[in-house]
Design a protein around this motif. Structure first.
Motif, PDB file in Angstrom:
ATOM      1  N   GLY A  17      19.045 -13.902  26.406  1.00 35.46           N
ATOM      2  CA  GLY A  17      18.521 -13.261  27.604  1.00 35.46           C
ATOM      3  C   GLY A  17      17.183 -12.601  27.370  1.00 35.46           C
ATOM      4  O   GLY A  17      16.524 -12.792  26.347  1.00 35.46           O
ATOM      5  N   ASN A  18      16.775 -11.767  28.360  1.00 41.08           N
ATOM      6  CA  ASN A  18      15.487 -11.083  28.225  1.00 41.08           C
ATOM      7  C   ASN A  18      15.578  -9.997  27.150  1.00 41.08           C
ATOM      8  O   ASN A  18      16.669  -9.581  26.749  1.00 41.08           O
ATOM      9  CB  ASN A  18      15.025 -10.525  29.577  1.00 41.08           C
ATOM     10  N   THR A  19      14.425  -9.562  26.671  1.00 39.70           N
ATOM     11  CA  THR A  19      14.364  -8.652  25.531  1.00 39.70           C
ATOM     12  C   THR A  19      13.918  -7.235  25.920  1.00 39.70           C
ATOM     13  O   THR A  19      13.675  -6.403  25.045  1.00 39.70           O
ATOM     14  CB  THR A  19      13.401  -9.206  24.468  1.00 39.70           C
ATOM     15  N   SER A  20      13.819  -6.958  27.211  1.00 38.73           N
ATOM     16  CA  SER A  20      13.422  -5.615  27.662  1.00 38.73           C
ATOM     17  C   SER A  20      14.397  -4.573  27.144  1.00 38.73           C
ATOM     18  O   SER A  20      15.615  -4.737  27.238  1.00 38.73           O
ATOM     19  CB  SER A  20      13.387  -5.577  29.189  1.00 38.73           C
TER      20      SER A  20
ATOM     21  N   ASN B  82      13.991  -1.713  36.086  1.00 37.54           N
ATOM     22  CA  ASN B  82      14.587  -2.952  35.586  1.00 37.54           C
ATOM     23  C   ASN B  82      15.502  -2.699  34.399  1.00 37.54           C
ATOM     24  O   ASN B  82      16.488  -3.416  34.196  1.00 37.54           O
ATOM     25  CB  ASN B  82      13.517  -3.986  35.222  1.00 37.54           C
TER      26      ASN B  82
ATOM     27  N   ASN C 245      15.860  -8.424  34.622  1.00 35.97           N
ATOM     28  CA  ASN C 245      14.504  -8.744  34.173  1.00 35.97           C
ATOM     29  C   ASN C 245      13.499  -8.084  35.114  1.00 35.97           C
ATOM     30  O   ASN C 245      13.758  -7.943  36.312  1.00 35.97           O
ATOM     31  CB  ASN C 245      14.303 -10.257  34.161  1.00 35.97           C
TER      32      ASN C 245
ATOM     33  N   SER D 123       3.514  -7.367  36.845  1.00 33.03           N
ATOM     34  CA  SER D 123       4.897  -6.877  36.826  1.00 33.03           C
ATOM     35  C   SER D 123       4.946  -5.574  37.621  1.00 33.03           C
ATOM     36  O   SER D 123       3.944  -4.869  37.756  1.00 33.03           O
ATOM     37  CB  SER D 123       5.383  -6.664  35.389  1.00 33.03           C
TER      38      SER D 123
ATOM     39  N   GLY E  11      11.360 -13.306  37.333  1.00 32.02           N
ATOM     40  CA  GLY E  11      12.206 -12.136  37.096  1.00 32.02           C
ATOM     41  C   GLY E  11      13.125 -11.846  38.271  1.00 32.02           C
ATOM     42  O   GLY E  11      13.438 -12.729  39.078  1.00 32.02           O
ATOM     43  N   ASP E  12      13.550 -10.587  38.383  1.00 36.67           N
ATOM     44  CA  ASP E  12      14.553 -10.185  39.368  1.00 36.67           C
ATOM     45  C   ASP E  12      14.025  -9.053  40.246  1.00 36.67           C
ATOM     46  O   ASP E  12      13.259  -8.200  39.786  1.00 36.67           O
ATOM     47  CB  ASP E  12      15.825  -9.703  38.655  1.00 36.67           C
TER      48      ASP E  12
ATOM     49  N   GLY F 267      10.219 -12.891  30.502  1.00 35.77           N
ATOM     50  CA  GLY F 267      11.175 -11.872  30.067  1.00 35.77           C
ATOM     51  C   GLY F 267      11.737 -12.082  28.679  1.00 35.77           C
ATOM     52  O   GLY F 267      12.369 -11.183  28.123  1.00 35.77           O
ATOM     53  N   CYS F 268      11.502 -13.254  28.090  1.00 34.02           N
ATOM     54  CA  CYS F 268      12.055 -13.588  26.771  1.00 34.02           C
ATOM     55  C   CYS F 268      10.923 -13.587  25.746  1.00 34.02           C
ATOM     56  O   CYS F 268      10.185 -14.571  25.618  1.00 34.02           O
ATOM     57  CB  CYS F 268      12.736 -14.947  26.821  1.00 34.02           C
TER      58      CYS F 268
END
Length: 264
Positions: free
Chosen positions: A23-26, A136, A142, A165, A211-212, A249-250
């Motif tokens: 998944g994303n790394t945030s 987020n 994301n 973003s 993203g979302d 996001g990754c």
């Protein structure tokens, strides 16, 4: 009861390499620089480098592989293999996205040059440390990203508009975020806009291009930062026969410290 030690960037990269994180790394590996990627054939590399130099807000250059075909990148971390250590990659042919993959080993070529660009996930840590909410992260999604009408400066075959973003904040928090992020030009720096999305060409804040969507509460304004997805649009304009980026996001999580990026 003692809490478990925080996961290091090396440990995270190893989990990604094993396919245990896709998944994303945030919000992961707090304290360390995360990078957007653009991996291009060598005959496009000089022009892309110039594009980054002309557009440092959306394309802040952290590092470049030392020679074509190099996939081990010791300058950004221990045992970093760019073919395996990012959760998801986007492949392009003639500027068009073709597929997403979790491993580049079967797609790697000896003429590829890797560009690592600063990512907004790095400055999120500084905002959190100052007590600002990052929506987020709190909503575990994301970050929302949008195409804009803000033009980038052209370099050879590379051109296009900026991607941003967005993080919603109260106006006072937005001003504080501008002050904080101004210290981090290597990871996009201060926001490029806050307030009315239409002024930068965004027609529907609830429908991000990447993203979302996140909640925007009463009394909050959307705050927009230059985003490292911008090079993907420039790549679509340049139409190289083949190239690779990160999936939005990754990111590549490095061993470089965010604190070393601050200008004061």
């Amino acid at each position: 009861m003692m809490s478990a030690p925080a996961e290091s960037p090396y440990q995270l990269r190893q989990r990604i390499r094993r396919g245990q994180h896709q998944g994303n790394t945030s919000g992961l590996a707090a304290g360390f620089v995360q990078c957007n990627l653009a991996i291009l054939p060598v005959d496009y590399a000089d022009e892309f480098l110039r594009f980054c130099q002309l557009n440092p807000r959306p394309c802040p250059l952290i590092a470049v592989s030392s020679k074509p075909g190099e996939f081990m990148l010791p300058e950004v971390g221990e045992d970093v293999d760019i073919r395996t250590d990012v959760p998801a990659y986007q492949l392009f042919e003639k500027g068009e996205p073709t597929r997403q993959v979790q491993d580049l080993s079967s797609h790697w070529r000896d003429d590829l040059v890797t560009f690592m660009l600063g990512c907004s996930f790095s400055f999120e840590e500084a905002l959190l440390a100052d007590g600002l909410e990052i929506r987020n992260i709190s909503e575990k999604v994301n970050v929302p990203m949008y195409r804009t009408s803000l033009p980038c400066k052209q370099a050879g075959r590379f051109s296009g508009n900026m991607v941003v973003s967005m993080r919603p904040m109260k106006p006072a928090d937005a001003i504080r975020a501008i002050q904080i992020c101004s210290r981090f030009p290597a990871v996009h720096g201060a926001p490029v806009h806050f307030g009315d999305p239409a002024q930068i060409g965004i027609s529907d804040i609830n429908q991000p291009d990447f993203g979302d969507a996140v909640s925007i509460h009463e009394g909050e304004v959307p705050v927009f930062w230059a985003c490292g997805v911008t090079p993907q649009l420039a790549i679509r304009e340049a139409k190289p026969p083949f190239c690779i980026t990160h999936s939005p996001g990754c990111m590549l999580v490095t061993d470089l410290l965010n604190s070393k990026l601050s200008v004061f």
